[in-house]
Design a protein around this motif. Sequence first.
Motif, PDB file in Angstrom:
ATOM      1  N   HIS A  29       0.812  -1.167  -0.012  1.00  0.00           N
ATOM      2  CA  HIS A  29      -0.087  -0.150   0.089  1.00  0.00           C
ATOM      3  C   HIS A  29       0.982   1.457   0.043  1.00  0.00           C
ATOM      4  O   HIS A  29       0.381   2.235  -0.509  1.00  0.00           O
ATOM      5  N   LYS A  30       2.154   1.118   0.621  1.00  0.00           N
ATOM      6  CA  LYS A  30       3.288   2.321   0.721  1.00  0.00           C
ATOM      7  C   LYS A  30       4.370   1.443   0.005  1.00  0.00           C
ATOM      8  O   LYS A  30       4.967   0.499   0.438  1.00  0.00           O
ATOM      9  N   LEU A  31       4.957   2.463  -0.847  1.00  0.00           N
ATOM     10  CA  LEU A  31       6.208   2.019  -1.510  1.00  0.00           C
ATOM     11  C   LEU A  31       7.151   3.056  -1.220  1.00  0.00           C
ATOM     12  O   LEU A  31       6.827   4.467  -1.489  1.00  0.00           O
ATOM     13  N   LYS A  32       8.381   2.642  -0.707  1.00  0.00           N
ATOM     14  CA  LYS A  32       9.557   3.687  -0.501  1.00  0.00           C
ATOM     15  C   LYS A  32      10.712   3.177  -1.501  1.00  0.00           C
ATOM     16  O   LYS A  32      11.214   2.038  -1.299  1.00  0.00           O
ATOM     17  N   ILE A  33      11.122   4.080  -2.140  1.00  0.00           N
ATOM     18  CA  ILE A  33      12.321   3.852  -3.086  1.00  0.00           C
ATOM     19  C   ILE A  33      13.213   4.712  -2.168  1.00  0.00           C
ATOM     20  O   ILE A  33      13.511   5.943  -1.984  1.00  0.00           O
ATOM     21  N   VAL A  34      14.449   4.006  -1.905  1.00  0.00           N
ATOM     22  CA  VAL A  34      15.542   4.432  -1.076  1.00  0.00           C
ATOM     23  C   VAL A  34      16.868   4.597  -1.829  1.00  0.00           C
ATOM     24  O   VAL A  34      17.130   3.549  -2.362  1.00  0.00           O
ATOM     25  N   PHE A  35      17.429   5.759  -1.928  1.00  0.00           N
ATOM     26  CA  PHE A  35      18.642   5.956  -2.788  1.00  0.00           C
ATOM     27  C   PHE A  35      19.532   5.860  -1.693  1.00  0.00           C
ATOM     28  O   PHE A  35      19.941   6.840  -0.953  1.00  0.00           O
ATOM     29  N   GLU A  36      20.400   4.521  -1.553  1.00  0.00           N
ATOM     30  CA  GLU A  36      21.438   4.547  -0.599  1.00  0.00           C
ATOM     31  C   GLU A  36      22.796   5.396  -0.701  1.00  0.00           C
ATOM     32  O   GLU A  36      23.438   5.719   0.314  1.00  0.00           O
ATOM     33  N   ASN A  37      22.941   5.845  -1.993  1.00  0.00           N
ATOM     34  CA  ASN A  37      24.269   6.701  -2.211  1.00  0.00           C
ATOM     35  C   ASN A  37      23.855   7.639  -3.215  1.00  0.00           C
ATOM     36  O   ASN A  37      22.875   7.766  -3.903  1.00  0.00           O
ATOM     37  N   SER A  38      24.846   8.571  -3.524  1.00  0.00           N
ATOM     38  CA  SER A  38      24.577   9.358  -4.809  1.00  0.00           C
ATOM     39  C   SER A  38      26.140   9.516  -5.317  1.00  0.00           C
ATOM     40  O   SER A  38      27.076   9.373  -4.918  1.00  0.00           O
ATOM     41  N   THR A  39      26.288   9.580  -6.784  1.00  0.00           N
ATOM     42  CA  THR A  39      27.360   9.728  -7.504  1.00  0.00           C
ATOM     43  C   THR A  39      27.701  11.242  -7.215  1.00  0.00           C
ATOM     44  O   THR A  39      28.937  11.699  -7.855  1.00  0.00           O
ATOM     45  N   ASP A  40      26.888  12.188  -6.719  1.00  0.00           N
ATOM     46  CA  ASP A  40      27.402  13.607  -6.361  1.00  0.00           C
ATOM     47  C   ASP A  40      28.144  13.526  -4.987  1.00  0.00           C
ATOM     48  O   ASP A  40      27.688  12.771  -4.141  1.00  0.00           O
ATOM     49  N   PHE A  41      29.222  14.253  -5.083  1.00  0.00           N
ATOM     50  CA  PHE A  41      29.953  14.370  -3.849  1.00  0.00           C
ATOM     51  C   PHE A  41      29.252  14.727  -2.390  1.00  0.00           C
ATOM     52  O   PHE A  41      29.399  14.341  -1.517  1.00  0.00           O
ATOM     53  N   PHE A  42      28.302  15.563  -2.470  1.00  0.00           N
ATOM     54  CA  PHE A  42      27.364  16.194  -1.487  1.00  0.00           C
ATOM     55  C   PHE A  42      26.155  15.264  -1.159  1.00  0.00           C
ATOM     56  O   PHE A  42      25.413  15.562  -0.273  1.00  0.00           O
ATOM     57  N   GLY A  43      26.013  14.421  -2.016  1.00  0.00           N
ATOM     58  CA  GLY A  43      24.875  13.180  -1.761  1.00  0.00           C
ATOM     59  C   GLY A  43      23.559  13.763  -2.425  1.00  0.00           C
ATOM     60  O   GLY A  43      22.547  13.288  -1.907  1.00  0.00           O
ATOM     61  N   ARG A  44      23.537  14.630  -3.362  1.00  0.00           N
ATOM     62  CA  ARG A  44      22.242  15.065  -3.784  1.00  0.00           C
ATOM     63  C   ARG A  44      21.822  14.146  -5.035  1.00  0.00           C
ATOM     64  O   ARG A  44      22.587  13.635  -5.742  1.00  0.00           O
ATOM     65  N   ILE A  45      20.393  13.972  -4.967  1.00  0.00           N
ATOM     66  CA  ILE A  45      19.985  13.086  -6.073  1.00  0.00           C
ATOM     67  C   ILE A  45      19.138  13.957  -6.912  1.00  0.00           C
ATOM     68  O   ILE A  45      18.267  14.952  -6.447  1.00  0.00           O
ATOM     69  N   ILE A  46      19.095  13.887  -8.258  1.00  0.00           N
ATOM     70  CA  ILE A  46      18.081  14.463  -9.354  1.00  0.00           C
ATOM     71  C   ILE A  46      17.425  13.584  -9.960  1.00  0.00           C
ATOM     72  O   ILE A  46      17.951  12.896 -10.846  1.00  0.00           O
ATOM     73  N   VAL A  47      15.994  13.474  -9.827  1.00  0.00           N
ATOM     74  CA  VAL A  47      15.017  12.624 -10.694  1.00  0.00           C
ATOM     75  C   VAL A  47      14.249  13.539 -11.366  1.00  0.00           C
ATOM     76  O   VAL A  47      13.352  14.309 -11.163  1.00  0.00           O
ATOM     77  N   TYR A  48      14.376  13.092 -12.818  1.00  0.00           N
ATOM     78  CA  TYR A  48      13.367  13.896 -14.004  1.00  0.00           C
ATOM     79  C   TYR A  48      12.109  13.260 -13.960  1.00  0.00           C
ATOM     80  O   TYR A  48      11.052  13.843 -14.004  1.00  0.00           O
ATOM     81  N   LYS A  49      12.009  12.095 -14.109  1.00  0.00           N
ATOM     82  CA  LYS A  49      10.904  11.069 -14.188  1.00  0.00           C
ATOM     83  C   LYS A  49      10.920   9.947 -13.161  1.00  0.00           C
ATOM     84  O   LYS A  49      12.208   9.320 -12.831  1.00  0.00           O
ATOM     85  N   LEU A  50       9.763   9.569 -12.743  1.00  0.00           N
ATOM     86  CA  LEU A  50       9.632   8.165 -11.697  1.00  0.00           C
ATOM     87  C   LEU A  50       8.163   7.671 -12.140  1.00  0.00           C
ATOM     88  O   LEU A  50       7.307   8.545 -11.894  1.00  0.00           O
ATOM     89  N   ASP A  51       8.151   6.369 -12.529  1.00  0.00           N
ATOM     90  CA  ASP A  51       7.026   5.810 -12.530  1.00  0.00           C
ATOM     91  C   ASP A  51       7.101   4.483 -11.810  1.00  0.00           C
ATOM     92  O   ASP A  51       8.247   3.735 -11.883  1.00  0.00           O
ATOM     93  N   VAL A  52       5.981   3.799 -11.507  1.00  0.00           N
ATOM     94  CA  VAL A  52       5.735   2.654 -10.907  1.00  0.00           C
ATOM     95  C   VAL A  52       4.690   2.062 -11.531  1.00  0.00           C
ATOM     96  O   VAL A  52       3.631   2.569 -11.720  1.00  0.00           O
ATOM     97  N   LEU A  53       4.981   0.697 -12.422  1.00  0.00           N
ATOM     98  CA  LEU A  53       4.093  -0.123 -13.005  1.00  0.00           C
ATOM     99  C   LEU A  53       3.746  -1.177 -12.136  1.00  0.00           C
ATOM    100  O   LEU A  53       4.446  -1.739 -11.442  1.00  0.00           O
ATOM    101  N   GLY A  54       2.519  -1.581 -12.555  1.00  0.00           N
ATOM    102  CA  GLY A  54       1.833  -2.978 -11.867  1.00  0.00           C
ATOM    103  C   GLY A  54       0.435  -3.061 -11.846  1.00  0.00           C
ATOM    104  O   GLY A  54      -0.160  -2.485 -13.011  1.00  0.00           O
ATOM    105  N   GLU A  55      -0.284  -3.597 -10.977  1.00  0.00           N
ATOM    106  CA  GLU A  55      -1.674  -3.810 -11.147  1.00  0.00           C
ATOM    107  C   GLU A  55      -2.200  -3.347  -9.779  1.00  0.00           C
ATOM    108  O   GLU A  55      -1.661  -3.551  -8.684  1.00  0.00           O
ATOM    109  N   LYS A  56      -3.363  -2.597  -9.949  1.00  0.00           N
ATOM    110  CA  LYS A  56      -4.199  -2.155  -8.633  1.00  0.00           C
ATOM    111  C   LYS A  56      -5.073  -3.396  -8.313  1.00  0.00           C
ATOM    112  O   LYS A  56      -5.608  -3.867  -9.107  1.00  0.00           O
ATOM    113  N   LEU A  57      -5.119  -3.548  -6.945  1.00  0.00           N
ATOM    114  CA  LEU A  57      -5.958  -4.882  -6.587  1.00  0.00           C
ATOM    115  C   LEU A  57      -7.280  -4.097  -5.878  1.00  0.00           C
ATOM    116  O   LEU A  57      -7.414  -3.372  -5.332  1.00  0.00           O
TER     117      LEU A  57
END
Length: 147
Positions: free
Chosen positions: A119-147
């Motif tokens: 019911h809840k989904l968490k995407i955890v970014f353990e690390n970053s390729t940026d020296f300061f640990g910043r993450i930049i995401v332009y698109k995010l989608d999760v596919l599947g089936e609704k129950l």
Amino acid sequence: MATSLICAGTVSRVSSVLNRDSKQFGKKHLFDGHEETCWNSDQGAIQWVLLEFPQMVKISEVRLQFQGGFASTDCRLEGCGKNEDVFTTLATFYPEDKNSLQISFYFFHFPIHGDPLAHKLKIVFENSTDFFGRIIVYKLDVLGEKL
């Protein structure tokens, strides 16, 4: 057939926003469909995106598009039920540090452990390729089936 699980009833939260500037870098930009907007985290060791769906879902695919140089190459997918606060690891995956859209099936195929229902989904970014640990995401989608 898998379809996008993100809808108007999906509630999202993020670990941080760069300089607290939600208007320019907020979570809404993950799903707005505009190529020039993005979610930009503030600096820190671990960043995350939390999605709470209106109903239970069966997850089959994750799609991410990072900004090269601000990607995470070690990620974890976690899930839990509606009234739960303890997340269980469903999968670990290893995206590449590049700009193009990465799809779980083609680019970072990962096995989902146990039952991929949540019911809840968490995407955890353990690390970053940026020296300061910043993450930049332009698109995010999760596919599947609704129950």
